[in-house]
Motif scaffolding. Structure first.
Motif, mmCIF file in Angstrom:
data_model
loop_
_atom_site.group_PDB
_atom_site.id
_atom_site.type_symbol
_atom_site.label_atom_id
_atom_site.label_comp_id
_atom_site.label_asym_id
_atom_site.label_seq_id
_atom_site.Cartn_x
_atom_site.Cartn_y
_atom_site.Cartn_z
ATOM 1 N N ALA A 1 17.428 -9.849 -2.707
ATOM 2 C CA ALA A 1 18.287 -9.469 -1.582
ATOM 3 C C ALA A 1 17.622 -8.448 -0.660
ATOM 4 O O ALA A 1 18.028 -8.280 0.488
ATOM 5 C CB ALA A 1 19.617 -8.908 -2.109
ATOM 6 N N ARG A 2 16.600 -7.741 -1.157
ATOM 7 C CA ARG A 2 15.926 -6.714 -0.331
ATOM 8 C C ARG A 2 14.588 -7.189 0.201
ATOM 9 O O ARG A 2 14.025 -6.572 1.108
ATOM 10 C CB ARG A 2 15.699 -5.428 -1.146
ATOM 11 N N ALA A 3 14.066 -8.264 -0.364
ATOM 12 C CA ALA A 3 12.730 -8.734 0.014
ATOM 13 C C ALA A 3 12.581 -8.977 1.514
ATOM 14 O O ALA A 3 11.507 -8.721 2.069
ATOM 15 C CB ALA A 3 12.374 -9.977 -0.793
ATOM 16 N N PRO A 4 13.655 -9.461 2.212
ATOM 17 C CA PRO A 4 13.494 -9.657 3.662
ATOM 18 C C PRO A 4 13.088 -8.374 4.404
ATOM 19 O O PRO A 4 12.482 -8.449 5.465
ATOM 20 C CB PRO A 4 14.885 -10.131 4.110
ATOM 21 N N LEU A 5 13.400 -7.203 3.829
ATOM 22 C CA LEU A 5 13.047 -5.943 4.492
ATOM 23 C C LEU A 5 11.534 -5.770 4.612
ATOM 24 O O LEU A 5 11.061 -5.024 5.462
ATOM 25 C CB LEU A 5 13.625 -4.742 3.709
ATOM 26 N N VAL A 6 10.783 -6.413 3.720
ATOM 27 C CA VAL A 6 9.321 -6.263 3.739
ATOM 28 C C VAL A 6 8.631 -7.624 3.924
ATOM 29 O O VAL A 6 7.447 -7.770 3.622
ATOM 30 C CB VAL A 6 8.787 -5.562 2.459
ATOM 31 N N ALA A 7 9.381 -8.586 4.450
ATOM 32 C CA ALA A 7 8.806 -9.933 4.632
ATOM 33 C C ALA A 7 7.571 -9.850 5.519
ATOM 34 O O ALA A 7 7.578 -9.170 6.545
ATOM 35 C CB ALA A 7 9.851 -10.851 5.259
ATOM 36 N N GLY A 8 6.518 -10.505 5.101
ATOM 37 C CA GLY A 8 5.287 -10.514 5.888
ATOM 38 C C GLY A 8 4.223 -9.566 5.362
ATOM 39 O O GLY A 8 3.066 -9.661 5.759
ATOM 40 N N VAL A 9 4.574 -8.647 4.464
ATOM 41 C CA VAL A 9 3.549 -7.703 3.966
ATOM 42 C C VAL A 9 2.418 -8.436 3.262
ATOM 43 O O VAL A 9 1.289 -7.948 3.214
ATOM 44 C CB VAL A 9 4.098 -6.632 2.985
ATOM 45 N N GLU A 10 2.729 -9.648 2.760
ATOM 46 C CA GLU A 10 1.694 -10.397 2.048
ATOM 47 C C GLU A 10 0.538 -10.793 2.975
ATOM 48 O O GLU A 10 -0.527 -11.178 2.507
ATOM 49 C CB GLU A 10 2.301 -11.631 1.363
ATOM 50 N N ASP A 11 0.744 -10.701 4.294
ATOM 51 C CA ASP A 11 -0.324 -11.056 5.226
ATOM 52 C C ASP A 11 -1.314 -9.912 5.460
ATOM 53 O O ASP A 11 -2.289 -10.082 6.198
ATOM 54 C CB ASP A 11 0.278 -11.476 6.581
ATOM 55 N N ALA A 12 -1.069 -8.745 4.882
ATOM 56 C CA ALA A 12 -1.961 -7.609 5.108
ATOM 57 C C ALA A 12 -3.266 -7.782 4.328
ATOM 58 O O ALA A 12 -3.436 -8.735 3.558
ATOM 59 C CB ALA A 12 -1.262 -6.315 4.694
ATOM 60 N N ASP A 13 -4.180 -6.851 4.545
ATOM 61 C CA ASP A 13 -5.475 -6.887 3.849
ATOM 62 C C ASP A 13 -5.495 -5.978 2.624
ATOM 63 O O ASP A 13 -6.267 -6.208 1.697
ATOM 64 C CB ASP A 13 -6.580 -6.457 4.819
ATOM 65 N N SER A 14 -4.692 -4.911 2.658
ATOM 66 C CA SER A 14 -4.662 -4.016 1.498
ATOM 67 C C SER A 14 -3.304 -3.333 1.409
ATOM 68 O O SER A 14 -2.592 -3.216 2.416
ATOM 69 C CB SER A 14 -5.789 -2.974 1.585
ATOM 70 N N TRP A 15 -2.988 -2.885 0.205
ATOM 71 C CA TRP A 15 -1.663 -2.317 -0.073
ATOM 72 C C TRP A 15 -1.805 -1.147 -1.044
ATOM 73 O O TRP A 15 -2.430 -1.281 -2.103
ATOM 74 C CB TRP A 15 -0.757 -3.360 -0.745
ATOM 75 N N ALA A 16 -1.167 -0.029 -0.708
ATOM 76 C CA ALA A 16 -1.090 1.104 -1.637
ATOM 77 C C ALA A 16 0.307 1.112 -2.248
ATOM 78 O O ALA A 16 1.313 1.013 -1.537
ATOM 79 C CB ALA A 16 -1.338 2.414 -0.899
ATOM 80 N N LEU A 17 0.349 1.223 -3.569
ATOM 81 C CA LEU A 17 1.605 1.100 -4.298
ATOM 82 C C LEU A 17 1.688 2.217 -5.334
ATOM 83 O O LEU A 17 0.697 2.539 -5.978
ATOM 84 C CB LEU A 17 1.599 -0.267 -5.008
#
Ligand SMILES: *Cc1c(COP(=O)(O)O)cnc(C)c1O
Length: 452
Positions: free
Chosen positions: A266-282
């Motif tokens: 239910a919250r995933a749409p808030l970050v939709a598209g992040v998978e297209d980035a080159d790097s991610w800090a988590l």
């Protein structure tokens, strides 16, 4: 003194501590803090029995904690620790593995590799991405941005790892005006400069305004944010990533806590598209609720991360054919963080992780609704786990925050949001129950009314 007696005592004290949290004040008492003064004594001449050391640690240390492991701590963005993750931490401490190198810690390396694969799957990130297990999002930002620096300069014919930045073609770094300080610090550490960044104006929720992006090119790193530390808002990923990729820029996402939205349908749409980035800090020590310190640097281009982090040849560093943990992190020797992440993910499963994220968001919405109904002003759109509230003018809001911290039912911190003092409520722990929310809300309203 046998290991068994000592560790069983430690486990019993730890369990007693956790059991005390539901009824304990969140902030430590004045007496508890006063007791710390007794620690200020000379370095002992002779050994002390480990059990006596442990007992003093508990007697003075346990009461002097902020009860952030309990269900009523809402300060900063701080998660609790899941039972499986705490237990894994205890066992892994006994293993005392150097998890940087597979020959030194084959088990830890295997758990870490699986944890990485599960994380990518849970957050819908590219399965081929590489990852390094670091201390937190600050080092995850640093690690990802090192890979970005390497990749962009390599495309310009410059090997930054070999030759450094002196004489290199310049890189531009674009950030939102509400970029997290840790990104700016990482840029400083990388020689890219804290002040050289181009800041893009933000909107009323703190999101980068895509219509104000400067021209981008193939020597630009664009840093966006998933999860503004005040509002929880995510930068407009779709628009920024289109602009970044059309120009050959590198897109980095600081998603310390916000990326976890991707794990809850239910919250995933808030970050939709992040998978297209080159790097991610988590961060894992935030919303995945593993013990400190734990973050993950994720990079689509495994070679770029490897080239910027692998230590290089040393005669005694025996590397096998499998993934070497130290090839992806700034550290060489380090603890087995991946074990706790594995344990957390194994204990939750996909549905448990989704439920953890969703529950925190629902609790945040309850806080917002309850405070609004009591006549206080909620300053942000509460779409994730963050709530900003004003109790009146700035002075009054600050007094209410102090009052709430002193009351001890719960703990929230203060912030300044677009020029106004605000209290920040962050719900980030598996341990928070509906009862915790009700008790905390009642305490907030009671204190706010008393201050008026
Ligand atoms: C917490 C946070 C960081 C820093 O993370 P640490 O784990 O404290 O190093 C960076 N970015 C964002 C958006 C954060 O919320």
């Amino acid at each position: 003194m046998t290991h068994r007696k000592l560790l069983q005592t430690a486990a019993a004290l730890a369990a007693d501590y956790l059991d005390s949290l539901p009824t304990r004040a969140v902030a430590p008492t004045v007496a508890a803090l006063d007791s710390l003064r007794a620690l200020d004594r000379p370095f002992p001449e002779r050994p002390t029995d480990p059990l006596a050391v442990l007992r003093e640690l508990d007697a003075r240390g346990s009461p002097a904690t902020i009860a952030s492991a309990g269900g009523r701590f809402f300060g900063f963005v701080v998660g609790g620790s899941l039972p499986a993750a705490v237990a894994a931490n205890v066992l892994a401490a006994a293993w005392d593995q150097n998890a940087g190198i597979t020959v030194l810690a084959p088990g830890a390396a295997a758990f870490e590799a699986v944890a990485l694969r599960w994380l990518l799957e849970a957050l819908h990130l590219p399965p081929q991405a590489a990852g390094g297990f670091v201390t937190g999002a600050t080092m995850a930002n640093f690690t990802c941005l090192a890979a970005a620096r390497y990749a962009l300069l390599e495309r310009s014919g410059w090997d930054v790892e070999a030759d450094g930045l002196f004489g290199a073609p310049p890189l531009t770094v674009v950030v939102g005006d509400e970029v997290h300080v840790s990104v700016v610090k990482a840029l400083g550490l990388l020689g890219l400069g804290r002040s050289r960044v181009v800041r893009v104006p933000t909107d009323g929720q703190g999101r980068m305004r895509a219509d104000r992006l400067p021209p981008l090119d193939s020597r630009t790193i664009v840093c966006i944010q998933a999860g503004n530390v005040n509002t929880g808002a995510c930068d407009p990923v779709g628009e920024v990533s289109r602009a970044a990729h059309e120009s050959g820029a590198w897109l980095h996402v600081d998603g310390a806590f916000g990326l976890w939205a991707g794990a809850a349908p239910a919250r995933a749409p808030l970050v939709a598209g992040v998978e297209d980035a080159d790097s991610w800090a988590l961060d894992a020590h935030k919303w995945l609720n593993v013990p400190y310190d734990s973050g993950v640097a994720l990079c689509r281009d495994a070679a770029a991360l490897w080239r910027s982090m692998a230590p290089g040849p040393a005669a005694y560093l025996v590397h096998g054919s499998t993934r070497e943990p130290d090839d992806y992190t700034p550290e060489l020797s380090r603890r087995a963080r991946g074990v706790e992440i594995w344990a957390a993910l194994a204990s939750l499963g996909r549905t448990g992780l989704a439920d953890l994220v969703e529950r925190c968001c629902r609790h945040a919405a309850c806080f917002a609704a309850g405070l609004d109904a009591a006549g206080y002003e909620v300053l942000n759109d509460v779409t994730l786990n963050q709530v900003l509230v004003s109790f009146g003018d700035d002075a009054k809001t600050r007094r209410v925050i102090e009052g709430i911290q002193a009351d001890g039912t719960c703990w929230c911190g203060g912030t300044v949001w677009h020029g106004r003092a605000a209290m920040r409520i962050s719900v980030s722990s598996w341990a928070t129950t509906e009862d915790d929310v009700e008790r905390s809300l009642a305490a907030m309203i009671r204190v706010a009314r008393a201050v008026a």
